[in-house]
Motif scaffolding. Structure first.
Motif, PDB file in Angstrom:
ATOM      1  N   GLU A 156       0.819  -1.214   0.000  1.00 50.32           N
ATOM      2  CA  GLU A 156       0.000   0.000   0.000  1.00 50.32           C
ATOM      3  C   GLU A 156       0.852   1.263   0.000  1.00 50.32           C
ATOM      4  O   GLU A 156       0.376   2.333  -0.400  1.00 50.32           O
ATOM      5  N   ASN A 157       2.104   1.169   0.447  1.00 55.22           N
ATOM      6  CA  ASN A 157       3.018   2.317   0.427  1.00 55.22           C
ATOM      7  C   ASN A 157       4.035   2.240  -0.710  1.00 55.22           C
ATOM      8  O   ASN A 157       4.899   3.117  -0.827  1.00 55.22           O
ATOM      9  N   ALA A 158       3.935   1.216  -1.531  1.00 51.73           N
ATOM     10  CA  ALA A 158       4.900   1.043  -2.622  1.00 51.73           C
ATOM     11  C   ALA A 158       4.630   2.038  -3.748  1.00 51.73           C
ATOM     12  O   ALA A 158       3.520   2.569  -3.889  1.00 51.73           O
ATOM     13  N   GLU A 159       5.643   2.297  -4.541  1.00 54.47           N
ATOM     14  CA  GLU A 159       5.541   3.243  -5.655  1.00 54.47           C
ATOM     15  C   GLU A 159       4.902   2.548  -6.858  1.00 54.47           C
ATOM     16  O   GLU A 159       5.529   2.264  -7.870  1.00 54.47           O
ATOM     17  N   LEU A 160       3.602   2.294  -6.739  1.00 52.93           N
ATOM     18  CA  LEU A 160       2.841   1.588  -7.754  1.00 52.93           C
ATOM     19  C   LEU A 160       2.061   2.570  -8.617  1.00 52.93           C
ATOM     20  O   LEU A 160       1.599   3.605  -8.148  1.00 52.93           O
ATOM     21  N   SER A 161       1.891   2.200  -9.883  1.00 50.83           N
ATOM     22  CA  SER A 161       0.988   2.960 -10.742  1.00 50.83           C
ATOM     23  C   SER A 161      -0.449   2.624 -10.349  1.00 50.83           C
ATOM     24  O   SER A 161      -0.710   1.599  -9.690  1.00 50.83           O
ATOM     25  N   PRO A 162      -1.440   3.468 -10.724  1.00 56.09           N
ATOM     26  CA  PRO A 162      -2.842   3.122 -10.440  1.00 56.09           C
ATOM     27  C   PRO A 162      -3.219   1.745 -10.988  1.00 56.09           C
ATOM     28  O   PRO A 162      -3.979   1.005 -10.350  1.00 56.09           O
ATOM     29  N   ARG A 163      -2.694   1.407 -12.157  1.00 55.61           N
ATOM     30  CA  ARG A 163      -2.974   0.091 -12.752  1.00 55.61           C
ATOM     31  C   ARG A 163      -2.428  -1.024 -11.880  1.00 55.61           C
ATOM     32  O   ARG A 163      -3.125  -2.016 -11.610  1.00 55.61           O
ATOM     33  N   GLN A 164      -1.174  -0.902 -11.433  1.00 59.28           N
ATOM     34  CA  GLN A 164      -0.578  -1.929 -10.586  1.00 59.28           C
ATOM     35  C   GLN A 164      -1.304  -2.031  -9.248  1.00 59.28           C
ATOM     36  O   GLN A 164      -1.519  -3.139  -8.729  1.00 59.28           O
ATOM     37  N   ARG A 165      -1.700  -0.897  -8.701  1.00 55.63           N
ATOM     38  CA  ARG A 165      -2.385  -0.917  -7.399  1.00 55.63           C
ATOM     39  C   ARG A 165      -3.727  -1.618  -7.502  1.00 55.63           C
ATOM     40  O   ARG A 165      -4.085  -2.437  -6.640  1.00 55.63           O
ATOM     41  N   ALA A 166      -4.489  -1.328  -8.554  1.00 55.90           N
ATOM     42  CA  ALA A 166      -5.779  -1.999  -8.737  1.00 55.90           C
ATOM     43  C   ALA A 166      -5.576  -3.505  -8.918  1.00 55.90           C
ATOM     44  O   ALA A 166      -6.348  -4.324  -8.385  1.00 55.90           O
ATOM     45  N   MET A 167      -4.551  -3.871  -9.659  1.00 59.01           N
ATOM     46  CA  MET A 167      -4.228  -5.288  -9.881  1.00 59.01           C
ATOM     47  C   MET A 167      -3.925  -5.996  -8.569  1.00 59.01           C
ATOM     48  O   MET A 167      -4.450  -7.090  -8.294  1.00 59.01           O
ATOM     49  N   LEU A 168      -3.084  -5.384  -7.733  1.00 54.91           N
ATOM     50  CA  LEU A 168      -2.725  -6.023  -6.464  1.00 54.91           C
ATOM     51  C   LEU A 168      -3.880  -5.993  -5.467  1.00 54.91           C
ATOM     52  O   LEU A 168      -4.036  -6.937  -4.677  1.00 54.91           O
ATOM     53  N   ASP A 169      -4.688  -4.942  -5.493  1.00 55.09           N
ATOM     54  CA  ASP A 169      -5.886  -4.920  -4.637  1.00 55.09           C
ATOM     55  C   ASP A 169      -6.784  -6.116  -4.949  1.00 55.09           C
ATOM     56  O   ASP A 169      -7.291  -6.792  -4.045  1.00 55.09           O
ATOM     57  N   PHE A 170      -6.977  -6.372  -6.241  1.00 61.08           N
ATOM     58  CA  PHE A 170      -7.829  -7.488  -6.654  1.00 61.08           C
ATOM     59  C   PHE A 170      -7.188  -8.817  -6.268  1.00 61.08           C
ATOM     60  O   PHE A 170      -7.856  -9.718  -5.734  1.00 61.08           O
ATOM     61  N   ALA A 171      -5.887  -8.946  -6.524  1.00 58.07           N
ATOM     62  CA  ALA A 171      -5.187 -10.186  -6.187  1.00 58.07           C
ATOM     63  C   ALA A 171      -5.249 -10.477  -4.692  1.00 58.07           C
ATOM     64  O   ALA A 171      -5.474 -11.624  -4.277  1.00 58.07           O
ATOM     65  N   LEU A 172      -5.060  -9.445  -3.877  1.00 52.83           N
ATOM     66  CA  LEU A 172      -5.101  -9.650  -2.424  1.00 52.83           C
ATOM     67  C   LEU A 172      -6.509  -9.973  -1.952  1.00 52.83           C
ATOM     68  O   LEU A 172      -6.684 -10.732  -0.982  1.00 52.83           O
ATOM     69  N   ALA A 173      -7.526  -9.422  -2.603  1.00 53.87           N
ATOM     70  CA  ALA A 173      -8.905  -9.757  -2.239  1.00 53.87           C
ATOM     71  C   ALA A 173      -9.163 -11.245  -2.467  1.00 53.87           C
ATOM     72  O   ALA A 173      -9.782 -11.926  -1.639  1.00 53.87           O
ATOM     73  N   VAL A 174      -8.676 -11.759  -3.591  1.00 48.52           N
ATOM     74  CA  VAL A 174      -8.812 -13.196  -3.857  1.00 48.52           C
ATOM     75  C   VAL A 174      -7.967 -13.995  -2.862  1.00 48.52           C
ATOM     76  O   VAL A 174      -8.427 -14.993  -2.302  1.00 48.52           O
ATOM     77  N   CYS A 175      -6.763 -13.542  -2.609  1.00 44.27           N
ATOM     78  CA  CYS A 175      -5.857 -14.227  -1.691  1.00 44.27           C
ATOM     79  C   CYS A 175      -6.452 -14.343  -0.292  1.00 44.27           C
ATOM     80  O   CYS A 175      -6.327 -15.379   0.365  1.00 44.27           O
ATOM     81  N   ARG A 176      -7.114 -13.282   0.153  1.00 43.71           N
ATOM     82  CA  ARG A 176      -7.712 -13.275   1.502  1.00 43.71           C
ATOM     83  C   ARG A 176      -9.058 -13.973   1.557  1.00 43.71           C
ATOM     84  O   ARG A 176      -9.671 -14.064   2.616  1.00 43.71           O
ATOM     85  N   SER A 177      -9.559 -14.447   0.410  1.00 41.55           N
ATOM     86  CA  SER A 177     -10.890 -15.046   0.311  1.00 41.55           C
ATOM     87  C   SER A 177     -11.985 -14.045   0.652  1.00 41.55           C
ATOM     88  O   SER A 177     -13.011 -14.395   1.242  1.00 41.55           O
TER      89      SER A 177
END
Length: 240
Positions: A156-177
């Motif tokens: 959440e504090n990483a130097e991510l682009s909006p695209r990368q942040r949305a991608m990881l938000d979605f991935a973590l949502a799946v990861c956390r069930s």
């Protein structure tokens, strides 16, 4: 003949890898000189898995050939190949699905994107092997030596682009069930991903949730080479 996907597993150039491997050898020598743990991945006394690792002569020919090609391509054999060879049928199934998810040429995800998903979800699952090995691959594919480290500490504090942040938000949502809703898909679509990309993101997060837990089960340890890969600039004279 070995599966063709083996040639894709280590796409980074041999020049980049050679610089990384030289640094890994220096790292291991300095560690030994300081009385540290022996880290050479070719050292037969190295701990790879809590389950027995078969001798290559006892493995099916297709797996031995695959291991040989991977080792020749990348300069070393990642320990995941050794650990999972304990069960050859599962080894084949694992790497077949891995190849479909991580080496496909279609869709909106780059190879660096795919590796970053693995890093972010594997740190959530506390998987040492996948965090270390896939952050190395991300550094090489992205040519960014620091982003994976930032994601490991706190994406959440990483130097991510909006695209990368949305991608990881979605991935973590799946990861956390988490309960996946239309809003999750809309957040991806707002930055240019489509529904098939969402499947890929979710499938990578899901597959590596299994992989992370297999690494926990086997106590799989990363090769020393992974810690150095992608951190060392290529020598200017190497291309000659």
């Amino acid at each position: 003949m070995a599966n063709s996907f083996v040639l894709k597993l280590f796409r980074p150039s041999a020049l980049t890898l050679s610089a990384s491997l030289r640094a890994a050898r220096v790292f291991r020598r300095s560690s030994a000189a300081a009385g540290g743990t022996r880290l050479c991945s070719s050292d037969e006394s190295e701990k790879i898995s809590r389950y027995p690792v078969p001798y290559r002569k006892d493995l099916p020919y297709d797996i031995v050939e695959l291991m040989g090609e991977v080792e020749a391509k990348g300069g070393f054999l990642p320990n995941v190949f050794k650990a999972l060879s304990h069960r050859p049928a599962e080894f084949r199934a694992f790497f077949a699905y891995y190849n479909e998810l991580m080496n496909k040429e279609t869709g909106g995800l780059t190879k660096a994107d795919r590796e970053l998903i693995v890093v972010a979800t594997s740190i959530h699952n506390k998987c040492l092997y996948c965090v270390v090995s896939h952050s190395a691959l991300h550094r090489i594919y992205s040519k960014n030596p620091t982003l994976a480290d930032q994601v490991i500490v706190n994406y959440e504090n990483a130097e991510l682009s909006p695209r990368q942040r949305a991608m990881l938000d979605f991935a973590l949502a799946v990861c956390r069930s988490d309960t996946i809703t239309e809003q999750h898909f809309q957040s991806l679509e707002e930055v240019g991903f489509d529904r098939e990309d969402a499947w890929d993101i979710g499938a990578i997060a899901s597959f590596f949730a299994m992989s992370n837990r297999m690494a926990h089960l086997t106590d799989m340890r990363p090769n020393a080479e992974f810690y150095i890969m992608g951190r060392v600039p290529r020598d200017k004279g190497e291309g000659k």
